[in-house]
Design an enzyme around this catalytic site. Structure first.
Site, PDB file in Angstrom:
ATOM      1  N   HIS A 196      12.658  -2.824  -2.456  1.00 18.10           N
ATOM      2  CA  HIS A 196      11.641  -1.792  -2.666  1.00 18.10           C
ATOM      3  C   HIS A 196      10.364  -2.192  -1.961  1.00 18.10           C
ATOM      4  O   HIS A 196       9.875  -3.320  -2.111  1.00 18.10           O
ATOM      5  CB  HIS A 196      11.405  -1.609  -4.162  1.00 18.10           C
ATOM      6  CG  HIS A 196      10.155  -0.859  -4.474  1.00 18.10           C
ATOM      7  ND1 HIS A 196       9.870   0.362  -3.921  1.00 18.10           N
ATOM      8  CD2 HIS A 196       9.095  -1.175  -5.276  1.00 18.10           C
ATOM      9  CE1 HIS A 196       8.688   0.768  -4.366  1.00 18.10           C
ATOM     10  NE2 HIS A 196       8.212  -0.139  -5.185  1.00 18.10           N
ATOM     11  N   ASN A 220       3.797   2.190  -0.381  1.00 20.81           N
ATOM     12  CA  ASN A 220       4.765   2.194  -1.476  1.00 20.81           C
ATOM     13  C   ASN A 220       5.047   3.652  -1.822  1.00 20.81           C
ATOM     14  O   ASN A 220       4.185   4.353  -2.349  1.00 20.81           O
ATOM     15  CB  ASN A 220       4.185   1.449  -2.670  1.00 20.81           C
ATOM     16  CG  ASN A 220       5.126   1.399  -3.863  1.00 20.81           C
ATOM     17  OD1 ASN A 220       6.072   2.162  -3.961  1.00 20.81           O
ATOM     18  ND2 ASN A 220       4.838   0.500  -4.796  1.00 20.81           N
ATOM     19  N   CYS A 267       9.981   3.234  -9.447  1.00 19.76           N
ATOM     20  CA  CYS A 267      10.361   2.675  -8.145  1.00 19.76           C
ATOM     21  C   CYS A 267      11.821   2.247  -8.070  1.00 19.76           C
ATOM     22  O   CYS A 267      12.345   2.029  -6.978  1.00 19.76           O
ATOM     23  CB  CYS A 267       9.447   1.501  -7.794  1.00 19.76           C
ATOM     24  SG  CYS A 267       7.698   1.955  -7.694  1.00 19.76           S
TER      25      CYS A 267
END
Length: 330
Positions: A251, A281, A112
């Protein structure tokens, strides 16, 4: 004038297929309320069978190049956890399909945090004079690595891609990347992992070993700590105070993580860029997708002071800052 990498164009794409919380609740022990309360996610996009990460990356790359008004760059960096194949890297294929055959291209694997690491690589090459331009892409097809029976991961992740074109310019220009803070801690590698498929464990001992796993509680704690710390480091490097930040793009992992980081930095919630409710996500694609949506929605405007920060597997973390330029977004 100090040479720096300047954001010239931004492109994004998500596949058309939408999976809502209600659709997941039909096959998992969960509910729309449970997912929204714990994550802030209402839906996510997922690819159809046969669609690969490179397919998303090419579209996002094409859009970023169009937004930048160019068809050439000196470097292609692809951040992904879900390459088309274990070998070779996916970036050269993406570059070739974009008409950039012969250009240096490689993958970055920082989960990520991958897009921040990709920006760091592209900006470093430009600052060093090794390249005058770079295309940095974050692209993921997380649906290919999720256990469909695991509600702890299946409800969180989605597929998508985002990209920026960087060009050589001056550090005093809008769009210049103004400093980085990156780090890693491999002692925590087991917090986010696919156990099988590599040289450590080629074949799954258990079927679940072939899928993405995550220790949610520990990830939450470390994500908040590291994203906040990286953001503070970038603020120190830019000379900004937290109050100076107009748009905070973290994020898009979990709405509670974003709110907690903002609270600890002293940022009001209305300065957060949030699109995870719509896309989930998307790992390495998360930040460029959030930037694109924030720019389209008017949350992010030319002249805004922006901080980007992320936490991912490895574990890895990173942040950077810039003053948002007046650019096109496709």
């Amino acid at each position: 004038m100090t040479r720096a990498a300047v954001v010239q164009g931004l492109g994004a794409m998500v596949p058309p297929g939408i999976v809502t919380n209600a659709m997941l609740a039909e096959r998992l022990d969960t509910s729309d309320e449970w997912i929204r309360t714990r994550t802030g996610i209402a839906q996510r996009h997922m690819v159809e069978p046969g669609v690969a990460t490179s397919d998303l990356a090419v579209v996002a790359g094409e859009r970023a190049l169009k937004a930048a008004g160019t068809d050439r760059v000196d470097l292609v960096v692809l951040a992904t956890t879900t390459p088309d194949h274990p070998c070779p890297a996916t970036a050269p294929s993406v570059a070739a399909r974009l008409g950039l055959a012969g250009v240096a291209s490689y993958d970055v694997s920082a989960v990520c945090t991958g897009f921040i690491y990709g920006l760091y690589a592209g900006a470093g090459a430009i600052a060093a004079g090794l390249a005058d331009s770079a295309l940095v892409i974050g692209a993921e097809t997380y649906s290919s690595i999720l256990n469909p029976e695991d509600r702890t991961t299946s409800v969180i992740f989605g597929d998508g891609a985002g990209a920026v074109v960087l060009r050589a310019g001056g550090a005093d220009e809008p769009g210049a990347l103004l400093g980085f803070d990156l780090g890693s801690d491999g002692s925590l590698a087991d917090l986010i992992m696919i156990p099988a498929g590599g040289s450590r464990q080629r074949t799954p001992v258990e079927p679940a070993d072939a899928y993405f796993t995550m220790n949610g509680k520990q990830v939450f704690r470390h994500a908040v700590e590291r994203m906040e710390g990286a953001a503070r480091s970038v603020l120190a490097k830019t000379g900004w105070r937290a109050d100076d930040v107009d748009c905070f793009v973290g994020h898009q992992a979990n709405i509670r993580i974003l709110r907690t980081v903002a609270l600890q930095l002293g940022l009001p919630e209305d300065r957060l860029a949030v699109n995870l409710d719509r896309v989930g996500n998307t790992s390495a694609a998360s930040i460029p997708l959030a930037l694109a949506d924030a720019a389209r929605d008017g949350v992010l405007k030319p002249g805004d002071r922006v901080v980007l920060t992320a936490f991912g597997g490895g574990v890895t973390w990173g942040a950077t800052g810039l003053i948002w330029p007046d650019i096109s977004v496709f």
